[in-house]
Design an enzyme around this catalytic site. Structure first.
Site, PDB file in Angstrom:
ATOM      1  N   HIS A  64       1.850   2.190  -3.458  1.00  0.00           N
ATOM      2  CA  HIS A  64       0.845   3.018  -4.154  1.00  0.00           C
ATOM      3  C   HIS A  64       0.909   4.462  -3.671  1.00  0.00           C
ATOM      4  CE1 HIS A  64      -1.097  -0.237  -6.258  1.00  0.00           C
ATOM      5  NE2 HIS A  64      -1.449  -0.851  -5.150  1.00  0.00           N
ATOM      6  N   GLU A 106       0.829  -1.214   0.000  1.00  0.00           N
ATOM      7  CA  GLU A 106       0.000   0.000   0.000  1.00  0.00           C
ATOM      8  C   GLU A 106       0.863   1.262   0.000  1.00  0.00           C
ATOM      9  OE1 GLU A 106      -2.906  -0.401  -0.792  1.00  0.00           O
ATOM     10  OE2 GLU A 106      -3.252  -2.479  -0.229  1.00  0.00           O
TER      11      GLU A 106
HETATM   12 ZN   LIG Z   1      -2.526  -2.664  -4.797  1.00  0.00          ZN
END
Ligand SMILES: [Zn+2]
Length: 326
Positions: free
Chosen positions: A246, A243
Site C-alpha cells: 500500500h 502494508e
Molecule cells: Zn490492505
C-alpha cells in the site's frame, strides 16, 4: 520460498473517508463486523489528517472494529487522477538529467514502540527486525515465487522508544499522530515502520503515497507479526509485505470487485471480495482467471500469499517515480 506451512486468516475491510486537502485526500477508516460484511465507520472514527491514506489488516477472529483500508470507487478515482497529475508534473519539471529510476533501495527506519522493557511490553529482539527485512527483500525480489519488483530494502536504523502513552498504538488516535510527528525520519523515500501492540486486534495499517510529505507517512505493523513472533498464524512477516505494498501505491486485489478497473492492475484477475484463509480454486467473478488468493494484496493467510504480479511491480515503480523519488 514458495508457500508457507501454515494456513492463516487475513482480514481487512471497511472504509469511511474524509476529503479535505487539496491534493487528493482520502483518509480511509473502516469497520469490519464480519469477514465479508463491511459497514461505514461511525462518525468520529476517521481522525487522521485529511491527506493521509490508510489501510489496515486485522486478525482473524479478532474483535477489531476499525480498519482503515479499502477505498471507495470515488477515492480510487481521485487517487488515479492524482497519480496521473503527479506523473505529468514530474515530466514537466524533469530535465533529461533526471531519468526515472529502474531500481530502488529503500532505507528503512524501524521504530520499536515499547511500554516497558519486557517482551510483552513490546521489546522484540533485533533479530526479528532483521528477519523482517529479509522477508521484504524476498517478497519484493520475486524469490518467494512472484514477479520481481524494482525494490530492495535496507535497514538503516532501529529506534527503540519506551512510552506507555503510545502503547498500544491506537489507529487514528492523537497519540498516533504525536508518535509519528515526533519520530518520523527522512524524506518521502524513507520507509518508517512503527512496531508495537496495536489497537482493536489490528495487524497493521499503512498510508498511500502523496505528493507532499506528510508526517503520518509510513506503515504500522503488529510487533509479534514479524517472523518468529508470537502472533500465531500471523508471524511470517507478510503483514509488513502487504502494508508496504500500500505504501508503494497498491490497492487490494479485490478493490472494485468484479467491475470497472478493479485494482488498476491488469494482470490481477478480478475478485468480488476479500479471500480469507486459503480458498484454492476460488473464482468469484465471471471475468477470466481464478481469484488472486496467493497475491500479497489479498487477505489470505501469510502461508497462502507469496506473490506480486508484473503489473503490480510496474504500478509500484511508476508510483515511486511519481511520488517518492527524489
Ligand atoms: Zn490492505
Amino acid at each position: 520460498m514458495g508457500l508457507r506451512p501454515h494456513l492463516l486468516t487475513r482480514r481487512t475491510a471497511g472504509v469511511a473517508s474524509t476529503t479535505l486537502a487539496l491534493l487528493l485526500s482520502t483518509a480511509a477508516v473502516g469497520v469490519v463486523p464480519a469477514a465479508s460484511a463491511f459497514s461505514a465507520a461511525p462518525a468520529g472514527t476517521c481522525v487522521e489528517p485529511a491527506d493521509v491514506h490508510a489501510d489496515a489488516r486485522i486478525k482473524a477472529g479478532g474483535i477489531a472494529r476499525h480498519e482503515p483500508n479499502e477505498l471507495t470507487a470515488q477515492q480510487v478515482k481521485e487517487r488515479e487522477a492524482d497519480l496521473a497529475a503527479a506523473l505529468r508534473e514530474r515530466a514537466s519539471r524533469q530535465s533529461a538529467t533526471v531519468a526515472p529510476l529502474a531500481t530502488v533501495t529503500i532505507p528503512v527506519v524501524v521504530h520499536v514502540i515499547q511500554e516497558d522493557s519486557t517482551r510483552a511490553g513490546g521489546n522484540i529482539p533485533d533479530s526479528m527486525i532483521s528477519n523482517q527485512i529479509s522477508v521484504l527483500n524476498q517478497a519484493y525480489s520475486g524469490a518467494t515465487g512472484g514477479a520481481s519488483t524494482a525494490f530492495a530494502f535496507q535497514l538503516q536504523k532501529i529506534n527503540r522508544v519506551t512510552n506507555p502513552a503510545w502503547y498500544p498504538i491506537v489507529q487514528g488516535s492523537s497519540a498516533e499522530r504525536s508518535m509519528k510527528s515526533s519520530l518520523r525520519e527522512g524524506g518521502k523515500n524513507v520507509l518508517n515502520m512503527y512496531l508495537g501492540e496495536l489497537s482493536d486486534d489490528l495487524l497493521g495499517w499503512a498510508t498511500f503515497p502523496q505528493r507532499r510529505l506528510n508526517s503520518m507517512d509510513g506503515v504500522v505493523v503488529l510487533n509479534e507479526s514479524l517472523p518468529g513472533g508470537t502472533a500465531t498464524n500471523y508471524n511470517q512477516g507478510d503483514t509488513a509485505t502487504h502494508e508496504v505494498g500500500h505504501w508503494l501505491n497498491l490497492y487490494h486485489t479485490f478493490q472494485g470487485g468484479c467491475s470497472g478497473s478493479g485494482d488498476s492492475v491488469s494482470d490481477t484477475p478480478a475478485e468480488a471480495s476479500p479471500a480469507y484463509q486459503c480458498p484454492t480454486g476460488r473464482d468469484t467473478c465471471s471475468a477470466p482467471g481464478l481469484d488472486p488468493i496467493t497475491n500479497f494484496m489479498d487477505y489470505t493467510y501469510d502461508s497462502c500469499m507469496y506473490q506480486f504480479t508484473p503489473g503490480q511491480a510496474s504500478r509500484m515503480l511508476t508510483a515511486w517515480n511519481a511520488y517518492r523519488a527524489a
